[in-house]
Design an enzyme around this catalytic site. Structure first.
Site, PDB file in Angstrom:
ATOM      1  N   ASP A 100      46.376  48.301  34.473  1.00 16.11           N
ATOM      2  CA  ASP A 100      45.529  47.625  33.493  1.00 16.11           C
ATOM      3  C   ASP A 100      44.048  47.978  33.596  1.00 16.11           C
ATOM      4  O   ASP A 100      43.196  47.232  33.141  1.00 16.11           O
ATOM      5  CB  ASP A 100      45.678  46.109  33.654  1.00 16.11           C
ATOM      6  CG  ASP A 100      45.506  45.661  35.105  1.00 16.11           C
ATOM      7  OD1 ASP A 100      44.805  46.367  35.869  1.00 16.11           O
ATOM      8  OD2 ASP A 100      46.069  44.616  35.485  1.00 16.11           O
ATOM      9  N   GLU A 122      54.241  49.647  35.609  1.00 14.66           N
ATOM     10  CA  GLU A 122      53.834  48.253  35.809  1.00 14.66           C
ATOM     11  C   GLU A 122      53.540  47.588  34.463  1.00 14.66           C
ATOM     12  O   GLU A 122      52.547  46.891  34.274  1.00 14.66           O
ATOM     13  CB  GLU A 122      52.629  48.151  36.750  1.00 14.66           C
ATOM     14  CG  GLU A 122      52.463  46.761  37.357  1.00 14.66           C
ATOM     15  CD  GLU A 122      51.275  46.675  38.302  1.00 14.66           C
ATOM     16  OE1 GLU A 122      51.500  46.638  39.518  1.00 14.66           O
ATOM     17  OE2 GLU A 122      50.120  46.652  37.822  1.00 14.66           O
ATOM     18  N   GLU A 136      41.221  43.344  32.188  1.00 17.44           N
ATOM     19  CA  GLU A 136      42.572  43.828  32.490  1.00 17.44           C
ATOM     20  C   GLU A 136      43.648  43.254  31.564  1.00 17.44           C
ATOM     21  O   GLU A 136      44.575  43.963  31.168  1.00 17.44           O
ATOM     22  CB  GLU A 136      42.920  43.515  33.956  1.00 17.44           C
ATOM     23  CG  GLU A 136      42.177  44.363  34.968  1.00 17.44           C
ATOM     24  CD  GLU A 136      40.798  43.819  35.325  1.00 17.44           C
ATOM     25  OE1 GLU A 136      40.128  44.418  36.184  1.00 17.44           O
ATOM     26  OE2 GLU A 136      40.385  42.789  34.736  1.00 17.44           O
ATOM     27  N   HIS A 213      36.847  40.673  44.593  1.00 17.65           N
ATOM     28  CA  HIS A 213      35.928  41.530  43.850  1.00 17.65           C
ATOM     29  C   HIS A 213      36.024  41.399  42.340  1.00 17.65           C
ATOM     30  O   HIS A 213      35.251  42.034  41.622  1.00 17.65           O
ATOM     31  CB  HIS A 213      36.200  42.999  44.198  1.00 17.65           C
ATOM     32  CG  HIS A 213      37.539  43.473  43.716  1.00 17.65           C
ATOM     33  ND1 HIS A 213      38.686  43.304  44.453  1.00 17.65           N
ATOM     34  CD2 HIS A 213      37.920  44.084  42.567  1.00 17.65           C
ATOM     35  CE1 HIS A 213      39.713  43.800  43.790  1.00 17.65           C
ATOM     36  NE2 HIS A 213      39.273  44.277  42.627  1.00 17.65           N
ATOM     37  N   ARG A 215      35.827  40.751  38.363  1.00 19.71           N
ATOM     38  CA  ARG A 215      34.666  40.444  37.521  1.00 19.71           C
ATOM     39  C   ARG A 215      34.541  38.954  37.243  1.00 19.71           C
ATOM     40  O   ARG A 215      33.445  38.399  37.231  1.00 19.71           O
ATOM     41  CB  ARG A 215      34.766  41.208  36.187  1.00 19.71           C
ATOM     42  CG  ARG A 215      34.390  42.670  36.267  1.00 19.71           C
ATOM     43  CD  ARG A 215      34.435  43.316  34.888  1.00 19.71           C
ATOM     44  NE  ARG A 215      33.987  44.704  34.918  1.00 19.71           N
ATOM     45  CZ  ARG A 215      34.780  45.721  35.214  1.00 19.71           C
ATOM     46  NH1 ARG A 215      36.060  45.500  35.481  1.00 19.71           N
ATOM     47  NH2 ARG A 215      34.309  46.947  35.230  1.00 19.71           N
ATOM     48  N   HIS A 246      33.860  44.909  48.649  1.00 22.01           N
ATOM     49  CA  HIS A 246      33.872  45.894  47.567  1.00 22.01           C
ATOM     50  C   HIS A 246      32.471  46.474  47.360  1.00 22.01           C
ATOM     51  O   HIS A 246      31.456  45.832  47.669  1.00 22.01           O
ATOM     52  CB  HIS A 246      34.358  45.221  46.280  1.00 22.01           C
ATOM     53  CG  HIS A 246      34.802  46.161  45.217  1.00 22.01           C
ATOM     54  ND1 HIS A 246      33.941  46.760  44.333  1.00 22.01           N
ATOM     55  CD2 HIS A 246      36.037  46.614  44.879  1.00 22.01           C
ATOM     56  CE1 HIS A 246      34.603  47.528  43.492  1.00 22.01           C
ATOM     57  NE2 HIS A 246      35.887  47.459  43.807  1.00 22.01           N
TER      58      HIS A 246
END
Length: 396
Positions: A100, A122, A136, A213, A215, A246
Site C-alpha cells: 500500500d 497482499e 495507505e 513511525h 504519518r 525511523h
C-alpha cells in the site's frame, strides 16, 4: 511453445522489498517461462538497500527518486514518469506491486496507462477509513480497482476483495510472503545483533521493543506514545526499552527530545532487517504501529501491542497474537502493564498460532502467475485454515 513473459516486480521501500524478495527468488526458478525484471523506485533509499543486500537482489532498473523532505506528490510524479518509460522500453507483460505504499499505487497506475496487467501481492487489506492509515488505505483500495491478479494473504482479505466487487477468478489465497522472508533469514548466521548494539542490552532486563513511525501518529500521538513508554520504564525496573527510530525528521523531533539520555532507554538508528528480527526474538514484548511487525511478531512468539486506532490486519487481533491499544498514553500503559504483570495473559498471547502464513506464499504467488499465463493447467493450492506455528527459535 509459449513465448516467455516479462514480469516487472516494482517496489520502493524496505517493507515492500522484504515481502517481494521471496517472490523474486521463486519466479527466478522459472526462467524458461518468466523473464523477471526487478525495478526499484528507491522511495526510501538506505533502508531499501539493506534488504537488497540481504537477499542478494540486484535491481535491473533503479529510479533513485528519494530526495530530502519529499512529499507524496513528488514521489508520485517522479515514480510515474520513470515507470512509464521503463514499462514502454521493456515491453512488460505484467507488473507486480505489493501492499500500500505510494510506489505500489503509482506502479499500478503506470501499468494501467500502458494497458499492462497488474498483480497485487497482499491484496484485500482494509480499515475502511480513507485517512487511517494515510495514504495507505486509499493506495490499496485504488490498486484493487486497477488490479487484474489479487494475491490475498488471508481469508478475510479474500472477503474484503469480494465485497469490493472483485471476481473470484482473479483472487488467489496465498498467505503472506512476509512469513516466507522471515523463515528464509531468521536462523541464518548473519541474523545476529552486532556488538555495538548487543553491548547496549542490559542483562536480566525484559526488552520492550518499539518501532513507531506512521504519518497519522506524528505530533501529539507520538508524544502520547513516548509518555507511555517513559512511564513503563520508570514503573518496571526490570525492563529496558529499545526503540528503532525511523529517519523521518518528524518522528525524530519528538522521540529524541523526550526519550534520549533516559535510564534503560536505548534509541537506535534504523537497524537492518535481520537485526530487527534478532531483537524481536530477544524481546519480551513489541509495541509498534508497523504493519509488517504485526505479522512478524506472532511468527516469533511475541505479543504485539498495536499503537494505532485502526488496523488492516485484524486477523492477529482476532487470533489473540496482537492487541489494538490506540495512541492514548493511559491505554498503551495499561495494556503493556498487564502483560508485564500477568503471566497468564502474556502466555496466552505468546503461544497463539500465527494466522498470516505458512512459508509457501511466494510459491503460490509464482504458480498463480504461471497459471495466468497458461504455463500451468491448475490453480495453486490455497493457504489453509490450519494456523501455522512457527519453529523459529530465539537468539543468545
Amino acid at each position: 511453445m509459449k513465448l516467455k513473459k516479462k514480469v516487472a516486480i516494482v517496489f520502493g521501500t524496505r517493507p515492500e522489498a522484504v515481502k517481494l524478495a521471496p517472490v523474486i527468488i521463486e519466479l527466478k526458478k522459472h526462467e524458461d517461462k518468466i523473464d523477471t525484471l526487478v525495478v526499484v523506485t528507491a522511495q526510501h533509499r538506505e533502508m531499501l538497500d539493506q534488504v537488497l543486500n540481504l537477499f542478494e537482489i540486484v535491481p535491473d532498473r533503479d529510479l533513485d527518486i528519494m530526495e530530502k523532505n519529499q512529499t507524496l506528490t513528488r514521489i508520485t510524479v517522479k515514480a510515474l514518469e520513470g515507470l512509464e518509460k521503463i514499462f514502454i522500453e521493456e515491453k512488460v507483460d505484467l507488473v507486480i506491486t505489493q501492499g500500500d505504499t505510494t510506489t505500489s499505487f503509482v506502479a499500478a497506475l503506470a501499468a494501467f496507462y500502458q494497458k499492462i496487467a497488474v498483480g497485487h501481492v497482499e491484496a484485500g487489506l482494509r480499515t475502511d477509513n480513507k485517512y487511517d492509515p494515510y495514504p495507505e488505505e486509499m493506495n490499496r483500495r485504488l490498486i484493487t480497482v486497477l488490479g487484474d491478479l489479487n494475491f490475498a494473504p488471508t481469508s478475510l482479505a479474500v472477503e474484503n476483495l469480494r465485497k469490493s466487487g472483485v471476481s473470484d477468478d482473479t483472487i488467489f489465497l496465498t498467505g503472506n510472503t512476509v512469513i516466507d522472508a522471515l523463515l528464509h533469514i531468521a536462523n541464518r548466521e548473519d541474523s545476529v545483533i552486532p556488538p555495538e548494539i548487543r553491548s547496549k542490552i542490559i542483562p536480566g532486563k525484559r526488552i520492550l521493543l518499539v518501532e513507531a513511525h506512521r504519518r497519522e501518529n506524528l505530533g501529539k500521538p507520538m508524544e502520547n506514545i513516548c509518555r507511555a513508554l517513559l512511564s513503563l520504564v520508570n514503573d518496571f525496573p526490570d525492563t529496558q526499552l529499545i526503540f528503532s527510530v525511523h529517519r523521518n525528521p518528524k518522528v525524530r523531533d519528538t522521540v529524541f527530545p523526550m526519550l534520549r539520555d533516559k535510564e534503560r532507554i536505548t534509541l537506535l538508528e534504523p537497524v537492518d532487517y535481520p537485526v530487527l528480527l534478532s531483537l524481536m526474538k530477544k524481546s519480551y514484548l513489541v509495541l509498534t504501529d508497523s504493519g509488517g511487525i504485526q505479522e512478524e511478531g506472532p511468527s516469533l512468539g511475541k505479543p504485539v501491542l498495536v499503537m494505532r486506532k485502526t488496523t488492516e490486519r485484524p486477523e492477529g487481533v482476532d487470533a489473540g497474537t496482537a492487541k489494538l491499544v490506540g495512541v492514548e498514553t493511559e491505554n498503551i500503559y495499561k495494556s503493556a502493564s498487564e502483560l508485564l504483570t500477568d503471566s497468564a495473559a502474556y502466555e496466552k498471547m505468546a503461544h497463539t498460532a500465527n494466522p498470516y502464513g505458512d512459508g509457501q506464499a511466494s510459491r503460490r504467488t509464482a504458480e498463480a502467475i504461471l497459471y495466468n499465463f497458461g504455463f500451468r493447467d491448475e490453480r495453486p493450492d490455497e493457504f489453509g485454515t490450519k494456523l501455522f506455528h512457527s519453529t523459529v527459535g530465539g537468539v543468545s
